[in-house]
Scaffold this motif. Structure first.
Motif, mmCIF file in Angstrom:
data_model
loop_
_atom_site.group_PDB
_atom_site.id
_atom_site.type_symbol
_atom_site.label_atom_id
_atom_site.label_comp_id
_atom_site.label_asym_id
_atom_site.label_seq_id
_atom_site.Cartn_x
_atom_site.Cartn_y
_atom_site.Cartn_z
ATOM 1 N N GLU A 145 -27.101 -0.819 -23.455
ATOM 2 C CA GLU A 145 -26.245 -0.594 -24.612
ATOM 3 C C GLU A 145 -26.789 0.529 -25.497
ATOM 4 O O GLU A 145 -26.018 1.358 -25.995
ATOM 5 C CB GLU A 145 -26.097 -1.889 -25.413
ATOM 6 N N VAL A 187 -37.451 -7.636 -28.572
ATOM 7 C CA VAL A 187 -36.860 -8.958 -28.361
ATOM 8 C C VAL A 187 -37.795 -9.800 -27.500
ATOM 9 O O VAL A 187 -38.874 -9.345 -27.088
ATOM 10 C CB VAL A 187 -35.459 -8.850 -27.711
ATOM 11 N N ASP A 193 -33.874 -9.554 -18.303
ATOM 12 C CA ASP A 193 -32.420 -9.447 -18.342
ATOM 13 C C ASP A 193 -31.933 -9.049 -19.731
ATOM 14 O O ASP A 193 -31.042 -8.204 -19.865
ATOM 15 C CB ASP A 193 -31.785 -10.771 -17.921
ATOM 16 N N LEU A 194 -32.509 -9.648 -20.767
ATOM 17 C CA LEU A 194 -32.106 -9.328 -22.130
ATOM 18 C C LEU A 194 -32.492 -7.899 -22.487
ATOM 19 O O LEU A 194 -31.689 -7.144 -23.067
ATOM 20 C CB LEU A 194 -32.738 -10.312 -23.103
ATOM 21 N N LYS A 195 -33.721 -7.513 -22.144
ATOM 22 C CA LYS A 195 -34.164 -6.155 -22.461
ATOM 23 C C LYS A 195 -33.322 -5.117 -21.726
ATOM 24 O O LYS A 195 -32.923 -4.090 -22.306
ATOM 25 C CB LYS A 195 -35.653 -5.999 -22.117
ATOM 26 N N GLU A 215 -37.590 -1.510 -29.191
ATOM 27 C CA GLU A 215 -37.042 -2.841 -28.899
ATOM 28 C C GLU A 215 -38.162 -3.866 -28.921
ATOM 29 O O GLU A 215 -39.234 -3.635 -28.357
ATOM 30 C CB GLU A 215 -36.348 -2.803 -27.530
ATOM 31 N N VAL A 232 -29.731 -10.058 -34.652
ATOM 32 C CA VAL A 232 -28.529 -10.539 -33.968
ATOM 33 C C VAL A 232 -27.561 -11.264 -34.890
ATOM 34 O O VAL A 232 -26.399 -11.481 -34.526
ATOM 35 C CB VAL A 232 -28.909 -11.471 -32.798
ATOM 36 N N THR A 260 -42.410 -4.539 -24.822
ATOM 37 C CA THR A 260 -42.759 -5.564 -23.842
ATOM 38 C C THR A 260 -44.272 -5.678 -23.682
ATOM 39 O O THR A 260 -44.989 -4.671 -23.726
ATOM 40 C CB THR A 260 -42.120 -5.283 -22.476
ATOM 41 N N THR A 280 -39.971 0.273 -25.541
ATOM 42 C CA THR A 280 -39.975 -1.180 -25.455
ATOM 43 C C THR A 280 -41.343 -1.713 -25.850
ATOM 44 O O THR A 280 -42.371 -1.150 -25.476
ATOM 45 C CB THR A 280 -39.608 -1.682 -24.048
ATOM 46 N N ALA A 309 -30.250 -5.382 -20.712
ATOM 47 C CA ALA A 309 -28.923 -5.318 -21.321
ATOM 48 C C ALA A 309 -28.954 -4.512 -22.618
ATOM 49 O O ALA A 309 -28.046 -3.709 -22.892
ATOM 50 C CB ALA A 309 -28.403 -6.732 -21.578
ATOM 51 N N ILE A 310 -29.996 -4.703 -23.408
ATOM 52 C CA ILE A 310 -30.113 -3.965 -24.669
ATOM 53 C C ILE A 310 -30.297 -2.477 -24.412
ATOM 54 O O ILE A 310 -29.668 -1.627 -25.066
ATOM 55 C CB ILE A 310 -31.262 -4.535 -25.511
ATOM 56 N N SER A 314 -37.886 -11.194 -21.959
ATOM 57 C CA SER A 314 -36.911 -11.467 -20.905
ATOM 58 C C SER A 314 -36.401 -10.146 -20.351
ATOM 59 O O SER A 314 -35.819 -9.339 -21.097
ATOM 60 C CB SER A 314 -35.736 -12.279 -21.466
#
Length: 272
Positions: free
Chosen positions: A90, A77, A82-84, A75, A21, A106, A104, A86-87, A80
């Motif tokens: 995008e 991150v 909401d964050l995942k 991914e 980021v 996760t 992911t 959003a990513i 979260s």
């Protein structure tokens, strides 16, 4: 975790783009990978040529658009939704190939929830590595009800044949296989400590010497990150409603205080 996954793919001979980021985060990621590879070099696990080849496979960026031509995006991150989501939304607009797989890392969030943030849920899958990714042999592969069977097969073959990992196939339920079993054990150890049953050291020693575990539950929680433990516990509690998954009050207070384990220098133990 993301740096560890990048190291695994780079060590497997793959051109790997690491997106962070900020320039500072990218430099921390680069430094962490270089330290890890330096230890491997010092221990004779890789030679100088391999060390340089792995570094040459790595590119660092702060732009998500630099992932546009990737065949696989992983991914990694924080835990979260909401964050995942959003990513992934995008990534759906950035990654150009319709055959590209969006994975992911996760450790607990249902894959279908993340997949539906995209227009290609058939190409979204869970690919869960364990920390530290270059050392731990296991990955979980988790398809959602919308994941195409051929995508699941491709990711499984990639993890085993290319990365050299052992794959556990998991259903798309919160926590999958490992964390559905592991998290209540770790939270239970926190409750024991919170209630004064034993010291942190004695709880951990009891499980290392008495149960043969390589690491005690409170030491492991500090390694995972107490903020991650809180988020995973909340996700599992929401899915199953079982009190064993409810994060104890002590965990919430420690996270609020910024005592997140090894990464901040203080958790159940002091690492300063």
């Amino acid at each position: 975790m993301g740096g560890g996954v990048a190291e695994v793919t780079a060590r497997s001979g793959l051109a790997t783009v690491v997106r962070e980021v900020s320039p500072e985060a990218a430099e921390r990621s680069r430094s962490g990978i270089e330290r890890s590879l330096g230890r491997a070099l010092d221990r004779g696990k890789i030679d100088e040529a391999a060390h340089q080849a792995i570094l040459d496979n790595l590119t660092f960026t702060t732009e998500l658009a630099d992932l546009s031509d990737c065949d696989l995006v992983v991914e990694a991150v924080v835990e979260s939704f909401d964050l995942k989501a959003a990513i992934f939304s995008e990534l759906d607009s950035v990654v150009t190939s319709s055959d590209a797989i969006l994975a992911t890392n996760t450790s607990s969030i249902p894959i279908i929830d993340i997949a539906m943030a995209t227009g290609r849920p058939d190409h979204v899958v869970g690919l869960h590595f364990f920390n530290p990714a270059p050392v731990m042999a296991l990955v979980e592969v988790i398809p959602s009800v919308r994941t195409a069977p051929e995508v699941t097969g491709q990711v499984t073959a990639f993890a085993t044949d290319v990365l050299g990992k052992t794959v556990v196939a998991a259903k798309d339920r919160a926590g999958f296989v490992v964390n559905m079993l592991l998290v209540p054990y770790l939270l239970g150890a926190m409750r024991m400590f919170e209630d004064g049953h034993a010291t942190a050291e004695d709880i951990d020693t009891g499980m290392t010497l008495g149960a043969g575990h390589p690491m005690g539950p409170l030491t492991l929680s500090d390694l995972i990150g107490l903020d991650t433990m809180l988020l995973v516990g909340e996700t599992l509690q929401a899915e199953y409603g079982d009190p064993a998954y409810a994060p104890p009050a002590l965990l919430r207070r420690m996270v609020a205080a910024g005592h997140l384990g090894r990464k901040t220098g203080k958790g159940f133990y002091d690492y300063s």
